[in-house]
Design an enzyme around this catalytic site. Sequence first.
Site: not given
Ligand code: ISL
Length: 538
Positions: A197, A238, A308
Amino acid sequence: MTENYEQYLDWVVYQIYPKSFYDTDGDGVGDLRGVIEKLDYIRSLGANAIWLCPIYESPQKDNGYDISDYRKINPTYGDMRDFENLVALAHEKGLKIIMDFVANHTSDRHLWFQEGSASKTSPYHDYYYWRERPLDGWQSVFGGSAWEYNPPTGEYYLHSFAIEQPDVNWTNERVRKEYQDVVDFWVEKGVDGFRCDVLDFISKDFTRGKTSNGPRLHEYIRELFDRENTRRIFTVGECWDGDVEKLCGEGRRELKTTFQFDHILVGQESRVCKKDYTVYEMTTHLAKWQRLAATQGFIPTLFTDNHDQNWLISRIGNDREKRYECATAFATAIYGLRGIPFVYQGQEIGAVGSYFEEIENFDDVETLRFYESQKNKLSKEELMKKINFGSRDNSRRPFAWTGGETRGFTSAKKPWLAYGTRSREINLQTDEASEKSVVKYYRDLLALRKKSRALRRGSFLEIEKGDGCFVYERTDGNERLLVVVNFEREQELLGLPSGELLLGNLKRRALTCRVYEPFEAAIYRISPEKANLQKETD
Ligand code: ISL
């Protein structure tokens, strides 16, 4: 690329949002036993790996991305025994298990933060970032300042995401050791990999006011994944902000791959605002990453959806009259490419976005924050339109196994989050019985991928045919395939090699017919010797 690295091209990952997958204990929330019960279903799709979104102990402010104990299972999902069973059974069935690894932040209920925020002298205080005053301009991804006041110490702490998700200080060597231990704990449990993440966030650049892609990112990643016991595991980062070619690839000793998001952002001005787009924008991004991966020596990821985003076919497709065609056309365009397919739960039945008039039907911390910040500025209608367009809850609603009262998801009267507004009509049971079945097409497509080495491992060559379509070849030795995807308008595609039709989402009128219907997709085998170009005039 060595065989060892290339083997990831044979993986097909099914992404599970555990809270919304399948509930076996009747509390309206999905659980690990639910995943166990559906292993055969997952396998039937052609997947051979599962990515589980976070299942650790968590107060669920951000559905598990706020972890209070990295070594415990969230009790609503089950316990460690359930997890161990899941790993064993999945492995028996040939499915790998990929865990979500959330290392940029913990929950504010994590022991480290509980202790570290109570006093400046706590050994855990330096596990987080503290300032006397908030730094100007640092915004949380979920909106508002990224700094929150902490009364016991009179300082502010950094949270790049929700207030309840304090960022961890990776410059502290003890923190890095903690995370290495967490990785080892799960590797010893037999997991096969991690989806990491917001990994680019673990190194910040304070001098430039940047929360991500700081100068020590690569060093930290190697410390995690370039150790004796971690080198062999699968990792997908990610990383919105890092240089992909530096972060992954065989020789880098960092990650096996990362997600590339360019194509996902097409048609979005912002999270809540639509933008004009052409399909060409999207296919240009896809082709660019195919070429970059080939020259830089890494394996791309292939995906259209995740937890997301609202569903792709609702954002940039036609999720009404042409839902089946659109879902299968996008699937062909993406999963015909070279890379690792990721299928997000529900995508395989052509799930779509919902429309709710009341905010009570939403749960996402980002959505609720946005609602609070805008409710006195926008009319209710305008505000709900934005929320329905962009809310992450669209793709987080319970999986509709059937069209029944509780969608075959739970025995509870109410699920934790309202069912999708079209789930009576769009659900696995109905889809499987339909003549135009998205799930059956997914099965055929992934089976073809499994069978064809060219589709999995072959090279990529785009055949430029202009806007509105995506045409490319995949070649491995003597096996040469042609993937043709036409998007929303009917058009004639001239000058393509003829070949044997292997798969199509519509009934091709004739092999030689060059008129492609809206959202028509087909894959052909073209033999190298016989790759005779159709004459433009015949
Ligand atoms: O999706 C996004 C942009 O289109 C971002 O806002 C998203 O929060 C970012 O991709 C990070 O995502 C990950 O970390 C976040 C969590 O809320 C998401 O679900 C996760 O995939 C924080 O841990």
